[in-house]
Write an enzyme that holds these catalytic residues in place. Sequence first.
Site, PDB file in Angstrom:
ATOM      1  NE  ARG A   1      -2.377  -1.171   3.584  1.00  0.00           N
ATOM      2  CZ  ARG A   1      -1.831  -0.385   4.481  1.00  0.00           C
ATOM      3  NH1 ARG A   1      -1.873   0.945   4.315  1.00  0.00           N
ATOM      4  NH2 ARG A   1      -1.251  -0.869   5.541  1.00  0.00           N
TER       5      ARG A   1
ATOM      6  CE1 TYR B   1       1.506  -6.954  -3.339  1.00  0.00           C
ATOM      7  CE2 TYR B   1       0.397  -5.735  -1.611  1.00  0.00           C
ATOM      8  CZ  TYR B   1       1.131  -6.827  -2.027  1.00  0.00           C
ATOM      9  OH  TYR B   1       1.457  -7.793  -1.123  1.00  0.00           O
TER      10      TYR B   1
ATOM     11  CE  LYS C   1      -6.257  -3.423   4.534  1.00  0.00           C
ATOM     12  NZ  LYS C   1      -6.364  -4.030   5.843  1.00  0.00           N
TER      13      LYS C   1
ATOM     14  CG  HIS D   1      -7.108  -2.849  10.147  1.00  0.00           C
ATOM     15  ND1 HIS D   1      -5.810  -2.409  10.203  1.00  0.00           N
ATOM     16  CD2 HIS D   1      -7.100  -3.920   9.317  1.00  0.00           C
ATOM     17  CE1 HIS D   1      -5.039  -3.172   9.450  1.00  0.00           C
ATOM     18  NE2 HIS D   1      -5.794  -4.099   8.910  1.00  0.00           N
TER      19      HIS D   1
ATOM     20  CB  SER E   1      -0.768  -3.503   8.059  1.00  0.00           C
ATOM     21  OG  SER E   1      -1.934  -2.786   7.745  1.00  0.00           O
TER      22      SER E   1
ATOM     23  CB  CYS F   1       0.647  -6.258  14.089  1.00  0.00           C
ATOM     24  SG  CYS F   1       1.835  -4.951  13.727  1.00  0.00           S
TER      25      CYS F   1
ATOM     26  CG  ASP G   1      -7.452  -7.019   7.024  1.00  0.00           C
ATOM     27  OD1 ASP G   1      -6.468  -6.882   7.773  1.00  0.00           O
ATOM     28  OD2 ASP G   1      -7.685  -6.242   6.083  1.00  0.00           O
TER      29      ASP G   1
ATOM     30  NE  ARG H   1       0.005  -8.633   2.554  1.00  0.00           N
ATOM     31  CZ  ARG H   1      -0.501  -8.205   3.696  1.00  0.00           C
ATOM     32  NH1 ARG H   1      -1.591  -8.747   4.198  1.00  0.00           N
ATOM     33  NH2 ARG H   1       0.079  -7.233   4.363  1.00  0.00           N
TER      34      ARG H   1
HETATM   35  P1  GTP Z   1      -2.283  -7.657   7.538  1.00  0.00           P
HETATM   36  O1  GTP Z   1      -2.813  -8.694   6.610  1.00  0.00           O
HETATM   37  O2  GTP Z   1      -1.217  -6.824   6.928  1.00  0.00           O
HETATM   38  O3  GTP Z   1      -3.335  -6.811   8.149  1.00  0.00           O
HETATM   39  O4  GTP Z   1      -1.469  -8.459   8.713  1.00  0.00           O
HETATM   40  P2  GTP Z   1      -1.991  -9.268   9.986  1.00  0.00           P
HETATM   41  O5  GTP Z   1      -2.269  -8.330  11.106  1.00  0.00           O
HETATM   42  O6  GTP Z   1      -3.061 -10.201   9.599  1.00  0.00           O
HETATM   43  O7  GTP Z   1      -0.657 -10.093  10.408  1.00  0.00           O
HETATM   44  P3  GTP Z   1      -0.318 -11.642  10.234  1.00  0.00           P
HETATM   45  O8  GTP Z   1      -1.173 -12.511  11.104  1.00  0.00           O
HETATM   46  O9  GTP Z   1      -0.257 -11.970   8.817  1.00  0.00           O
HETATM   47  O10 GTP Z   1       1.142 -11.678  10.853  1.00  0.00           O
HETATM   48  C1  GTP Z   1       2.173 -10.889  10.340  1.00  0.00           C
HETATM   49  C2  GTP Z   1       3.508 -11.443  10.764  1.00  0.00           C
HETATM   50  O11 GTP Z   1       3.580 -11.513  12.195  1.00  0.00           O
HETATM   51  C3  GTP Z   1       3.746 -12.861  10.246  1.00  0.00           C
HETATM   52  O12 GTP Z   1       5.068 -12.965   9.778  1.00  0.00           O
HETATM   53  C4  GTP Z   1       3.529 -13.711  11.460  1.00  0.00           C
HETATM   54  O13 GTP Z   1       4.303 -14.900  11.419  1.00  0.00           O
HETATM   55  C5  GTP Z   1       3.928 -12.805  12.632  1.00  0.00           C
HETATM   56  N1  GTP Z   1       3.154 -13.144  13.866  1.00  0.00           N
HETATM   57  C6  GTP Z   1       1.806 -13.299  13.960  1.00  0.00           C
HETATM   58  N2  GTP Z   1       1.430 -13.659  15.205  1.00  0.00           N
HETATM   59  C7  GTP Z   1       2.570 -13.724  15.943  1.00  0.00           C
HETATM   60  C8  GTP Z   1       2.843 -14.050  17.313  1.00  0.00           C
HETATM   61  O14 GTP Z   1       1.968 -14.357  18.118  1.00  0.00           O
HETATM   62  N3  GTP Z   1       4.162 -13.986  17.705  1.00  0.00           N
HETATM   63  C9  GTP Z   1       5.156 -13.654  16.826  1.00  0.00           C
HETATM   64  N4  GTP Z   1       6.401 -13.611  17.289  1.00  0.00           N
HETATM   65  N5  GTP Z   1       4.937 -13.347  15.530  1.00  0.00           N
HETATM   66  C10 GTP Z   1       3.663 -13.381  15.084  1.00  0.00           C
HETATM   67  C1  SPV Z   2      -3.020  -4.362   5.392  1.00  0.00           C
HETATM   68  O1  SPV Z   2      -2.046  -3.736   4.975  1.00  0.00           O
HETATM   69  O2  SPV Z   2      -3.584  -4.085   6.485  1.00  0.00           O
HETATM   70  C2  SPV Z   2      -3.534  -5.497   4.606  1.00  0.00           C
HETATM   71  C3  SPV Z   2      -2.957  -5.759   3.275  1.00  0.00           C
HETATM   72  O3  SPV Z   2      -4.459  -6.173   5.037  1.00  0.00           O
HETATM   73  S1  SPV Z   2      -3.604  -4.742   2.025  1.00  0.00           S
HETATM   74  O4  SPV Z   2      -4.765  -5.428   1.457  1.00  0.00           O
HETATM   75  O5  SPV Z   2      -2.584  -4.573   0.991  1.00  0.00           O
HETATM   76  O6  SPV Z   2      -4.021  -3.496   2.582  1.00  0.00           O
HETATM   77 MN    MN Z   3      -4.915  -5.745   7.263  1.00  0.00          MN
END
Ligand code: GTP
Ligand code: SPV
Ligand code: MN
Length: 640
Positions: free
Chosen positions: A101, A251, A260, A280, A302, A304, A327, A421
Amino acid sequence: MSGIFRPGIYRLLSSSLQVKLTPCRGLADIPTTLSSLPTIARNYVKEKANICQPDDVYLCDGSEEENKRFLEIMRRAGIAKPLRKMDNCWLVRTDPADVARVESKTVISTSDKRETVPVPKEGVKGQLGNWLSPAELENALRDRFPGCMEGRTMYIIPFSMGPVGGPISKVGIQVTDSPYVVASMRIMTRMGKDALGAIQGDNFVKCLHSVGLPFSGVSKPLVQNWPCNPSKILISHIPDRNEIASFGSGYGGNSLLGKKCFALRLGSILAKREGWLAEHMLILGITNPQGKKKYVAAAFPSACGKTNLAMMQPTLPGYKVECVGDDIAWMKFDSEGVLRAINPEAGFFGVAPGTCSHTNPNAMKTIQRNTIFTNVAETDDGGVFWEGLEKEVDTSVGVTSWKGEMWTPYNRILAAHPNSRFCAPASQCPSMDPDWESPAGVPISAIIFGGRRPAGVPLVFEANNWRHGVFLGAAMRSEATAAAEHNTKVIMHDPFAMRPFFGYNFADYIDHWLSFDEKPGLQLPKIFHVNWFRKGEDGKFMWPGFGENCRVLDWICRRVDNEDCAVDSPIGRLPKPNALNLEGLDSPVNVDALFSVPVDFWLNECKELETYFSSQLNRDLPPPVAEELRHLGERLQQNA
Ligand code: GTP
Ligand code: SPV
Ligand code: MN
């Protein structure tokens, strides 16, 4: 407006509105008709086709057969490659200039600037959204869209956010010149005939998207076959007209406009207007060994951990976690005063790196079929690879990085882009909740905020009340990630995990959240803050995370039931000693360090928040937030 642009393509304006597709684009001899579009929708499409000048216009029905054709077109054009080891899975690699983004080029246009962004202190640059005047936006759009689809097909995508026809759901029409976007929107939303049936009058959000590169404008070879126009990227929102116009990027969050742009930015505006919340947040259901089930929603910035928490496989025996969404949550109090949430999406656009059978087995099962992978690495035997899969993928067969380079474990290049992704249908996730498509939504008992905080912030604490919880949301900070264009490792303010997604003035957004406290008869969820990412002196995460996070969810659920398992601290309520179930943890954790509340750290945090609020929100800062911050400072002083 039409006078400004080149005259429209005659086929669109012909009375029959029959549009025949050009054979060279691969959709040979498949006539499509726009006459099934309701008048206002048809006029919108005609207007945009007039401006963008595509070669063809194609109305998507969302069928399996149609999807196959699109994938085949992409294969032939070298945009997508089938992954032969997997079942109907595809690899797409983008131009390295179009991988995330672009927050700096994301704008909202209203006549009154203050409606959209707070007025920062003099000399301070606002960080809570970008506003553009209607005149400036019109110039920017006129500079970009006329003729931008020349040589391409314009696809028309009717879609629904949320189950079609549901009381909380909403519909949209996206026009785009990217078949990648069509295939992805088919996974991420309810797209096609049914959604079209729910479009009536002007009840739909109007979404225009172009990769911003007319055929004849391609003067040099595309990078990785990915058309885009990075220097002209603009993602714009026009709330007064329920319109989105996005240019230059193909993207994710820039181009899948239901996500979003619609579900969060315009969604938050509609939510404020209509008295609900567009957030979110992931949504999950957790059932304890006694069979008692609760739903919670959680906002993390994002990359996290939302997807991981939403799909988690709990390590505690007898617990079950089921996924409603990963999400976005649309939440509305019902007539009983219960907060009900739906997931407006139908798929996952999840971060690939870090995903593996150990951390997220449900995601791994979800992405074995019907999945589009973007910017991951490929194994020579037709599978996928990324950082985190070292133990479960045989890389001796050879790996090609997301940039097409030969990758080895030793050559120090990234196999996958950090923001690569997977895009997969939610229905394929083995842990989907039986009620994940319930049109009325699931009842929410707790709201969780969290972020990546390497220091100072305990694993979990509870807000003292709703107002304090709103303060916790407003005070959220997190280490930057690869999901947008920021440098990693900087601790950024990301209130409510919504900083990139607020559709209107953040101060009004806080007021909206606070307003629920004053409404009688609402069963307000309890609010919590979590941090899976605290690091020890050795630089390693202190908490194992992932499936072990169910221990934290368990404590949260017991607090929702008012169990006496919490103790006051200056920042909120912490688990009582031994209240967090740590039985059977693989390796011991340092509980004291994980839950310590260093007073100096927190006094400094207060100072930082004071500066942030006064510089960014200035006079717009709602007094209850200022008061909560003052109280936090006082409680810390008493403990110093
Ligand atoms: P967006 O799709 O961007 O909104 O991301 P998200 O908030 O869904 O994050 P996602 O669950 O994809 O995790 C992002 C990164 O954080 C990944 O590389 C995970 O492996 C890592 N991660 C997620 N949960 C944990 C956790 O409990 N501990 C640790 N150390 N890392 C984590
Ligand atoms: C985020 O960035 O919070 C996402 C990925 O979930 S995107 O769809 O690219 O915004
Ligand atoms: Mn997200």
